[in-house]
Structures are given as structure tokens and as C-alpha cells.
Design a protein around this motif. Structure first.
Motif, PDB file in Angstrom:
ATOM      1  N   ILE A 661       0.874  -1.188   0.000  1.00 43.83           N
ATOM      2  CA  ILE A 661       0.000   0.000   0.000  1.00 43.83           C
ATOM      3  C   ILE A 661       0.906   1.231   0.000  1.00 43.83           C
ATOM      4  N   SER A 662       0.676   2.088  -0.945  1.00 39.33           N
ATOM      5  CA  SER A 662       1.492   3.309  -1.086  1.00 39.33           C
ATOM      6  C   SER A 662       0.701   4.509  -0.604  1.00 39.33           C
ATOM      7  N   GLY A 663       1.355   5.411   0.142  1.00 39.77           N
ATOM      8  CA  GLY A 663       0.710   6.612   0.643  1.00 39.77           C
ATOM      9  C   GLY A 663       0.517   6.515   2.143  1.00 39.77           C
ATOM     10  N   PRO A 664       0.239   7.679   2.793  1.00 39.20           N
ATOM     11  CA  PRO A 664       0.050   7.666   4.247  1.00 39.20           C
ATOM     12  C   PRO A 664      -1.256   6.971   4.621  1.00 39.20           C
ATOM     13  N   ALA A 667      -6.364   8.689   8.454  1.00 35.23           N
ATOM     14  CA  ALA A 667      -7.747   9.080   8.173  1.00 35.23           C
ATOM     15  C   ALA A 667      -7.796  10.152   7.096  1.00 35.23           C
ATOM     16  N   ASP A 668      -8.746   9.959   6.176  1.00 38.76           N
ATOM     17  CA  ASP A 668      -9.051  10.872   5.082  1.00 38.76           C
ATOM     18  C   ASP A 668      -7.949  10.961   4.027  1.00 38.76           C
ATOM     19  N   ALA A 669      -6.932  10.080   4.130  1.00 35.61           N
ATOM     20  CA  ALA A 669      -5.876  10.084   3.115  1.00 35.61           C
ATOM     21  C   ALA A 669      -6.261   9.153   1.978  1.00 35.61           C
ATOM     22  N   LYS A 670      -5.747   9.414   0.827  1.00 36.08           N
ATOM     23  CA  LYS A 670      -5.943   8.543  -0.319  1.00 36.08           C
ATOM     24  C   LYS A 670      -4.691   7.696  -0.491  1.00 36.08           C
ATOM     25  N   VAL A 671      -4.889   6.349  -0.540  1.00 37.43           N
ATOM     26  CA  VAL A 671      -3.759   5.434  -0.713  1.00 37.43           C
ATOM     27  C   VAL A 671      -3.962   4.633  -1.991  1.00 37.43           C
ATOM     28  N   THR A 672      -2.867   4.066  -2.481  1.00 39.08           N
ATOM     29  CA  THR A 672      -2.887   3.291  -3.734  1.00 39.08           C
ATOM     30  C   THR A 672      -2.119   1.993  -3.515  1.00 39.08           C
ATOM     31  N   VAL A 673      -2.616   0.882  -4.099  1.00 41.48           N
ATOM     32  CA  VAL A 673      -1.928  -0.389  -3.985  1.00 41.48           C
ATOM     33  C   VAL A 673      -0.961  -0.549  -5.149  1.00 41.48           C
ATOM     34  N   LYS A 674       0.264  -0.965  -4.843  1.00 43.44           N
ATOM     35  CA  LYS A 674       1.217  -1.361  -5.871  1.00 43.44           C
ATOM     36  C   LYS A 674       1.172  -2.883  -5.967  1.00 43.44           C
ATOM     37  N   PRO A 675       0.788  -3.438  -7.130  1.00 46.79           N
ATOM     38  CA  PRO A 675       0.505  -4.886  -7.203  1.00 46.79           C
ATOM     39  C   PRO A 675       1.737  -5.778  -7.059  1.00 46.79           C
ATOM     40  N   GLY A 676       2.939  -5.297  -7.126  1.00 46.71           N
ATOM     41  CA  GLY A 676       4.129  -6.113  -7.024  1.00 46.71           C
ATOM     42  C   GLY A 676       4.572  -6.631  -8.367  1.00 46.71           C
ATOM     43  N   TRP A 678       4.782  -9.881 -10.938  1.00 48.89           N
ATOM     44  CA  TRP A 678       4.132 -11.165 -11.245  1.00 48.89           C
ATOM     45  C   TRP A 678       4.786 -11.787 -12.466  1.00 48.89           C
ATOM     46  N   SER A 679       4.715 -13.116 -12.517  1.00 45.56           N
ATOM     47  CA  SER A 679       5.290 -13.808 -13.669  1.00 45.56           C
ATOM     48  C   SER A 679       4.359 -14.939 -14.083  1.00 45.56           C
ATOM     49  N   PRO A 680       4.057 -15.004 -15.419  1.00 46.58           N
ATOM     50  CA  PRO A 680       4.334 -13.980 -16.432  1.00 46.58           C
ATOM     51  C   PRO A 680       3.469 -12.752 -16.190  1.00 46.58           C
ATOM     52  N   ALA A 681       3.558 -11.818 -17.126  1.00 43.69           N
ATOM     53  CA  ALA A 681       2.842 -10.556 -16.961  1.00 43.69           C
ATOM     54  C   ALA A 681       1.344 -10.800 -16.853  1.00 43.69           C
ATOM     55  N   VAL A 682       0.710 -10.006 -16.033  1.00 45.89           N
ATOM     56  CA  VAL A 682      -0.714 -10.178 -15.752  1.00 45.89           C
ATOM     57  C   VAL A 682      -1.541  -9.388 -16.762  1.00 45.89           C
ATOM     58  N   ASP A 683      -2.654  -9.965 -17.166  1.00 44.98           N
ATOM     59  CA  ASP A 683      -3.554  -9.247 -18.053  1.00 44.98           C
ATOM     60  C   ASP A 683      -4.264  -8.117 -17.295  1.00 44.98           C
ATOM     61  N   TYR A 684      -4.759  -8.412 -16.104  1.00 45.38           N
ATOM     62  CA  TYR A 684      -5.396  -7.374 -15.288  1.00 45.38           C
ATOM     63  C   TYR A 684      -5.475  -7.889 -13.845  1.00 45.38           C
ATOM     64  N   TYR A 685      -5.770  -6.923 -12.957  1.00 44.35           N
ATOM     65  CA  TYR A 685      -5.851  -7.248 -11.545  1.00 44.35           C
ATOM     66  C   TYR A 685      -7.251  -6.947 -11.012  1.00 44.35           C
ATOM     67  N   SER A 686      -7.591  -7.598  -9.948  1.00 44.95           N
ATOM     68  CA  SER A 686      -8.788  -7.269  -9.162  1.00 44.95           C
ATOM     69  C   SER A 686      -8.319  -6.889  -7.767  1.00 44.95           C
ATOM     70  N   TYR A 687      -9.046  -5.932  -7.158  1.00 43.61           N
ATOM     71  CA  TYR A 687      -8.631  -5.440  -5.842  1.00 43.61           C
ATOM     72  C   TYR A 687      -9.812  -5.524  -4.879  1.00 43.61           C
ATOM     73  N   TYR A 688      -9.489  -5.875  -3.647  1.00 43.21           N
ATOM     74  CA  TYR A 688     -10.500  -5.956  -2.600  1.00 43.21           C
ATOM     75  C   TYR A 688      -9.875  -5.436  -1.306  1.00 43.21           C
ATOM     76  N   TRP A 689     -10.445  -4.286  -0.814  1.00 43.47           N
ATOM     77  CA  TRP A 689      -9.906  -3.663   0.403  1.00 43.47           C
ATOM     78  C   TRP A 689     -10.661  -4.191   1.621  1.00 43.47           C
ATOM     79  N   TYR A 690      -9.871  -4.383   2.726  1.00 39.39           N
ATOM     80  CA  TYR A 690     -10.441  -4.946   3.943  1.00 39.39           C
ATOM     81  C   TYR A 690     -10.004  -4.127   5.148  1.00 39.39           C
TER      82      TYR A 690
END
Length: 829
Positions: A661-664, A667-676, A678-690
């Protein structure tokens, strides 16, 4: 009758006894169904015969016909109605009344006045056709000879003047347990005997000549009836003895292990029975009695009766040497010795107080040193107290083999048919001849899963077991092992420096078949158990080794199979566990599809339990789909087992660097996930926040603004990678605790409003804050001293000329609090 009776010495106590020797005529028919209830022949065809007196010759002629008719006069009384063939052998018969109903099915009958028919072998199904002679005699008629006597120590001697004659002896004896003994003779040729009282022709339901005897109560005249059933007239002998209390037998000398008490008696056809008394206190709770011939060629039998005359122990086998054991306590009892064949002099020995003189053996360890001992005379014994279910045998250097016996739970003495055997408690050692012995007494115990001094195999023995190794010494000459097995398993053993034996769960010991280095052992567990013991007896000192293979399809109740649910990955090389039963490293295992071999599965090892393989499989080039594991047994190639629950899956996306997770994370901050990475390259990702493990509704983008309500919770995001031709992979970031957001800042400072003069009320303007506060707090100070926390303040007279300030505290949910101070104003009078 006076010519027939010469002398009778019978027990000087008294009862009514009818004695039958050899054959006791009970009239039992030859036919299995017994005699019919009604007469099976024509009564009119029955020739007439008359009753005879005691000592007289039968009046009936030897003639044909299946029956005879006779008449009984007087009241209800006892009769003899006997049929005999041309050789005077007693025939089966029954007596029927005038109405045709059966009156009795025995030679000795209770009859009322009337006409009767004696029918020969009425149960045969067809009339008896051979010539026979009938003998009918009233058993309480005149001519019965009164007798007295002293029992087995001196028998009665009489003479039959005629073939088939009937003798009678009036017995002045007391109520008690009685037994008649006859000298050895061919079966059926001794006199027929019975004890009778008037109106009771069968006082003894069983033959009184058996070792058990017969209990008779004397409250009226009692007679011993003696009937000739031999081929010729002549002399006979009868011994009648009151058993138990009241006997006049000679006392038997007591003894103990190592010093037996003994007496010597002659036995022959003339002196065919004698007895000994053991007084109260004359023996311990257990005693051993030995009969040993010291001269002649005769054989004899021993039996022992308790105080009440009840048979307690006996050996019915005629022998020159016998040994019996009894558990009688300290009460008085009687020992009877009967001649069986020939003549000879016999030594009767008694050993008592066995429990008090039972020694501990030299060792009870399995393979331990033997106990040395000797038996000097045949009547002597030695006693050793061993643990439950011990191996009893003789060491290889034992000079001879003794007889080993033990007392059973019922008090009887039991002999080990062969050595070694299993025994518990007090072990009795003896010999028909003097012996020097070295006795092994090794503890085994009853629980073969946890034997006293044996190793325990826990691995499967489906294909065998071992190797078992060890070292034998002069003081450790054997080893044993508990082996799991089925009820009918056979093992082939290769053994070095030992001879294998099996100790079966049923309580027996057997030497394995074979010699040298190769053996076949067939251990048998108890029917409800699953173990037996295999023992290895040293052939010399030094190392030993034993290894076994199962000689059958499988041992240890095993059945070959493979099973389990397997998920494998196409294109990979994998090490897997394959579960089953009776598995072997040399089994042939392959991956198949619809019976077609795809790739081999290489078995690297098998667990000792033989319930799973560790195997390797190369799935390079194998397409995803459903497959089977096919296994062929090494032991039985015709046994192949197929398990079709194998799924080869597509390869899975690999994650070399996990998401973050990138960013502070506040509370009230916006954060972004860096997927890491993968091998081979991924077509797309799905995200689920908990948050704290619970999905956050609607949070399924790469970025997420953290609401202030999540402050303090653990924030994670699960990333699922997708690529065509690969299985998805799912990875979750580390958890981040959501912190407080930054404090609000005043872009316009707070301001005091109103007239700043004593006795006036002033207020505060909070100013402008970013981000906007959800609530405010206030701190009023006069000359730096806190005087109020309200939103307004009334100025006191005492504050005139002093400096006034207000601090505004901006509060926002999930954020630290922000503060700003107004300008200072002097309070006017």
C-alpha cells in the motif's frame, strides 16, 4: 449261597449299593432312538420263564424268540430281568407290562405283581432272532448273605456256581459315598453289580464302579447284587469302600519338594485295590501325588476323594508312572490306588506344602540364565514361581528334559505336552526317572502389544519385517519381538546365529519350520488380537540377524490399494504423497488417462506404515484435465489398483514480489496499492480492500480514500492477478494500522468580539480552518491564566488592566486537534 460267599471286607460304614463291574446293565437299546413305549413283538409268542433264587442256575433254556414272559407275585418290589446271549454276555433289553406299555428299560426294575414281558433289543426295528437266555430274580427274596468288611484293603471273594447266577450281599454299612472296585478283566466279563433297596432298583444312576462312586443313604435294608456275565462259572472278587470320612485306610506319609513322603504297596489280580488316608492338616492347599512302579510289569491308576467322598482328581489312564495334583486345602481326604493290568510293586509318593516351598527362578529376563536343578526319585518335585505367561523350556546344555506341570484355576495339575510351553504362577518340575535339568523361565506376559521383555514392531508387516539385530552372550541367549499380523500369516525368515520360534496368541509355542538359515514361521494371534511373538534362540554367542518376508499375498491383514484426492499443476515437476495400503517402494505407479499411460510416477520412499509413498512426477507437456493414478503391486503383479481422483490444473501465476500500500495510511488520506511483480505478466488485476478482515463495501479500485471511521483498524488489500491460460493467484498485502489524520490549521485566526471592558461579556469568532473542523473547544486566559472554556466570557472587575486571549481548538474525527490563539487585548475598567 454259603458256597458262593467266602469272605467280604468292605467299608465298615454302610449303605445300600448295587455294583456293576465292567458292563453296567442299564438296558440301553442298540437303536439310537431307544426302546419303543409299547411292546414291539407279539406277546403270545413269548415263551414262559420263572424267577430263580440267589445262587441258582437260570431255569430258562437258551432258545430263540425275541421275548420271555414272567410273573411277579407279592407287592411292589425290585427285580432283575436280564437277557444274555450264548456266551452269557448281557444283551440290551426292556420290560413291558401285561397291557403292552414299557415298565422299564433297564435290567434292574421296580415291578408290581403281574405279568411282564422281557424283550431283547426292542429298539432294533426288527425282532431279535438269535438264541438267548433270560434270568429273572426278585432282589429281596430269601438267601441274601449278610457280610461285614474293611473296604479296599481286603476285598470280598466269592464264587459263581453257575453261569448267569445271581449273588446277593446284605450290607451293614452307613450312609455315605460308596464305590465298588472289581479286579482287572475283559470289559463285560466282570460281574454285573448294582446297589438296591426294596422298591428302588437303581440307587446309583451312574455305574457305582466308576471312580466317582455313588452316594447312598441307608435307612432300610440295602443289598449288593452281583450277577455272573462271564462265559463260565468261577471265583470273583469285589471291593466296596466308603469314600472320604469314616474310612479305615492306612495313613500316607506327607512330604515336601525335595523330600517326598512315600509308601510301597503290591498290586495284582488278587490284591487289586488299596487306599491311603491323609488326615486333616496333612497337606497344604496344593499337593502332588505320584504312582511309580518299582517292580513287576503291572499298571495302575490313582484317584483322590475329599472329606465328603467326592472325587477331586484322578488319572484314568493305566500306567506304570502317574502324577496327579489336587487343591484340597487342609481337610482330610483319601487316596485310592487301583490295579489295571499285570502285577507289580508301586511306590505312592506325596508332596505337599508346595506354595510354601516354591522358589524364585535364577532369571525371568527373556534369554536369561537357566535355573539348575535335579530330581533324585520319581516321586519328588521342584516348584518355581514364575511371572504370568512365562516361557518354560530347557537350556541346550540341560542333561535331560524334566516333566513340567502347573496348577490350573480349577485346582487340577496340567502337564506341558512339550517344552517349551507357557505357564504362570507355580511351575512344578518332576520326572519319571531321575533327571538333572537347566530350566529357562522367561517372562512373556499376556499383553502381546506390550510384552514384558520383548521389542515391539509398530511398522506394517504387509511385506515382512526386519532386519532385527542383536548380540547373544552366555547370559543373554534369546530375543523376542512382538509382530503385528493377520490370523493366517506365514513369514519366510533368513536368520543368522539363531533358531526362530513363535509364541502364539492362543498360548502355544512352536518351532518354525526349516533349518540352517531359512525358515518358515506361522505365528497365530489370539482370535480377537492382532499380534504374536517371534523368539530367536541363540545357536552360539555373538551377533545375530533376522529378516522376514511375507510368504502370502499380504500379511498383517493388509490389502493393496491407493487413494486420495490429488491436485497437480501442468508443466511442473512435483514431489507428492500418494496414500494407500500395503505399499512397496518397488510398486509400479503411473499417471494414466482412460487407461492410457501418460507419465511414470517415481516412488522415492515408502513410509514404514506402508500407507503412503513419497513420489516424484514430471508434468511437463501434460495438459490440464482429469487423470488417474494406477498402481501395480510389487508383491502381486496381477493386483492393480486405479484411483481416478487426480486433477491436473493449469499453471498458476507466480508472485515474485508481493503487493504493498502506497501513501500515508491515515484518516481521510488517499492510498494506492502497488501490485508487485508477477510472472508472467498479468492481463489485469482485481482489488479488494479490507478493514480488520472485513470487506469494505465498494472498495475495489487500486486507490482508496480512507474514511476517518477506520482510524485504528488494520487495512489490507487483496490483489488477484488474471492471465489467460493460467490459474489466478491471490495475494494480500501486509496489514497497515490506520493512523490519525493531520491537525486542522487556521487560515484566519480566531478573534475576540464585543467590548473588552469589566462587567461586559465577550465572545470569540473561531476563524477559518482547513480542513473544516467538526467541533471546537475554547480556552480563555487572563494574564496567561486559564479562566474559562466556554464560547463566551463575562469580564470581572478584578481583571481591569490585565491582558485577555482566547485559544480555539479545532476538532475533526480521525484527526489530531488543531489550535490557534487570538490577538491579546487589554481589559478596560
Amino acid at each position: 449261597m454259603s458256597t458262593m460267599i467266602r469272605r467280604m471286607l468292605t467299608a465298615a460304614s454302610t449303605a445300600l449299593v448295587v455294583i456293576t463291574s465292567g458292563l453296567v446293565l442299564t438296558g440301553a437299546p442298540a437303536a439310537a432312538g431307544g426302546p419303543p413305549g409299547t411292546i414291539p413283538v407279539d406277546p403270545a409268542a413269548c415263551a414262559v420263564t420263572a424267577p430263580i433264587e440267589f445262587g441258582a442256575a437260570p431255569t430258562d433254556e437258551l432258545a430263540g424268540g425275541a421275548c420271555r414272559r414272567f410273573t411277579v407275585t407279592g407287592g411292589y418290589t425290585s427285580y432283575l430281568a436280564r437277557a444274555a446271549d450264548a456266551d452269557n454276555a448281557t444283551l440290551p433289553s426292556a420290560v413291558y407290562g401285561y397291557s403292552g406299555s414299557m415298565a422299564c428299560a433297564q435290567a434292574f426294575c421296580n415291578l408290581s405283581a403281574g405279568t411282564y414281558y422281557l424283550v431283547v433289543d426292542p429298539g432294533a426295528g426288527q425282532p431279535y432272532a438269535e438264541p438267548f437266555r433270560a434270568t429273572v430274580a426278585g432282589l429281596f427274596g430269601a438267601g441274601c448273605e449278610p457280610v461285614t468288611g474293611q473296604g479296599f484293603s481286603d476285598a470280598y471273594r466269592g464264587t459263581f456256581a453257575h453261569v448267569g447266577a445271581v449273588g446277593c450281599l446284605e450290607l451293614p454299612v452307613a450312609t455315605g459315598q460308596y464305590q465298588v472296585t472289581l479286579p482287572p478283566a475283559a470289559p463285560g466279563r466282570q460281574p454285573l453289580t448294582q446297589l438296591v433297596q426294596e422298591g428302588d432298583a437303581f440307587l446309583c444312576n451312574a455305574p457305582v464302579t466308576t471312580t466317582a462312586g455313588c452316594t447312598v443313604r441307608i435307612d432300610r435294608p440295602t443289598r449288593l447284587i452281583v450277577v455272573n456275565q462271564g462265559p463260565a462259572a468261577g471265583d470273583y472278587q469285589v471291593g466296596l469302600q466308603r469314600l472320604g470320612r469314616g474310612n479305615t485306610c492306612a495313613a500316607l506319609a506327607p512330604g515336601k519338594p525335595g523330600a517326598p513322603g512315600s509308601m510301597t504297596v503290591p498290586l495284582s489280580g488278587a490284591d487289586f485295590v488299596t487306599c491311603f488316608a491323609v488326615p486333616a492338616g496333612g497337606s497344604g492347599s496344593e499337593e502332588v501325588l505320584t504312582l511309580d512302579r518299582v517292580e513287576g510289569d503291572g499298571t495302575a491308576r490313582l484317584s483322590v476323594y475329599d472329606y465328603d467322598g467326592i472325587l477331586r482328581c484322578a488319572d484314568e489312564t493305566a500306567a506304570a508312572y502317574q502324577q496327579i495334583g489336587c487343591t484340597l486345602g487342609d481337610s482330610s481326604h483319601m487316596v485310592v490306588v487301583r490295579s489295571a493290568t499285570g502285577a507289580g510293586k508301586f511306590r505312592i509318593s506325596q508332596v505337599t506344602a508346595i506354595a510354601a516351598n516354591c522358589a524364585a527362578p535364577a532369571s525371568t529376563a527373556f534369554g536369561g540364565v537357566p535355573t539348575a536343578g535335579s530330581i533324585a526319585v520319581p516321586g519328588d518335585v521342584r516348584c518355581y514361581r514364575v511371572t504370568d505367561n512365562s516361557w518354560i523350556g530347557t537350556a541346550p546344555d540341560s542333561a535331560s528334559t524334566p516333566t513340567v506341570r502347573r496348577f490350573g484355576w480349577d485346582g487340577g495339575l496340567y502337564t506341558c505336552a512339550t517344552l517349551p510351553c507357557l505357564a504362570s504362577g507355580e511351575v512344578i518340575v518332576s520326572g519319571a526317572e531321575p533327571v538333572d535339568y537347566r530350566l529357562d523361565t522367561w517372562a512373556v506376559g499376556y499383553d502381546y502389544a506390550e510384552p514384558v521383555d520383548c521389542d515391539v514392531l509398530t511398522d506394517s508387516t504387509a511385506y515382512g519385517f526386519g532386519p532385527i539385530t542383536g548380540t547373544f552372550t552366555a547370559t543373554d541367549r534369546a530375543a523376542c519381538v512382538s509382530v503385528p499380523m493377520g490370523l493366517e500369516d506365514d513369514f519366510r525368515l533368513t536368520v543368522e546365529n539363531a533358531v526362530p520360534w513363535v509364541i502364539n496368541g492362543q498360548g502355544t509355542i512352536a518351532r518354525c519350520a526349516g533349518n540352517g538359515a531359512t525358515w518358515t514361521c506361522s505365528p497365530r494371534p489370539a482370535p480377537s488380537g492382532d499380534r504374536a511373538l517371534i523368539a530367536f534362540l541363540a545357536t552360539g554367542t555373538g551377533p545375530f540377524r533376522a529378516e522376514a518376508t511375507c510368504a502370502d499375498l499380504f500379511c498383517d491383514r493388509a490389502s493393496f490399494s491407493v487413494g486420495g484426492l490429488y491436485n497437480l499443476t501442468a508443466g511442473s515437476k512435483a514431489t507428492v504423497k500418494i496414500y494407500g495400503n500395503a505399499l512397496h517402494q518397488q510398486d509400479t505407479v503411473t499417471l494414466t488417462q482412460y487407461g492410457r499411460q501418460i507419465v511414470p510416477i517415481v516412488v522415492r520412499s515408502v513410509d514404514p506404515s506402508r500407507t503412503f509413498y513419497t513420489a516424484e512426477i514430471d508434468l511437463t507437456g501434460v495438459e490440464p484435465g482429469s487423470y488417474e493414478v494406477t498402481a501395480t503391486s510389487y508383491g502381486r503383479p496381477e493386483r492393480t489398483f486405479v484411483d481416478d481422483r487426480v486433477t491436473v490444473l493449469e499453471p498458476q501465476l507466480a508472485v515474485t514480489t508481493g503487493p504493498t500500500i502506497s501513501g500515508p495510511v491515515v484518516a481521510d488520506a488517499k492510498v494506492t496499492v502497488k501490485p508487485g511483480v508477477w510472472s508472467p505478466a498479468v492481463d489485469y488485476y482485481s482489488y479488494y480492500w479490507y478493514a480488520n478482515g472485513e470487506a469494505i463495501r465498494g472498495a475495489r479500485d487500486a486507490s482508496f480514500t480512507i474514511p476517518a471511521t477506520l482510524r485504528g483498524q488494520r487495512l489490507t488489500v487483496t490483489v488477484i492477478g488474471h492471465r489467460l491460460g493460467y490459474r489466478d493467484n491471490t495475494v494480500t498485502t501486509a496489514a497497515y494500522v490506520v493512523g490519525y489524520g493531520p491537525a486542522a490549521k487556521a487560515t484566519t485566526k480566531p478573534k475576540i468580539t464585543g467590548t473588552v471592558k469589566v462587567n461586559r461579556t465577550v465572545k470569540v469568532s473561531v476563524g477559518v480552518w482547513s480542513p473544516r473542523a467538526s467541533s471546537y473547544g475554547y480556552e480563555w486566559r487572563v494574564n496567561g491564566v486559564l479562566v474559562a472554556t466556554s464560547s463566551s466570557l463575562k469580564l470581572k472587575k478584578s481583571w481591569a488592566g490585565k491582558k485577555l486571549t482566547v485559544t480555539v481548538i479545532a476538532k475533526r474525527t480521525g484527526h489530531y486537534a488543531g489550535k490557534a490563539v487570538s490577538s491579546t487585548i487589554k481589559i478596560k475598567k
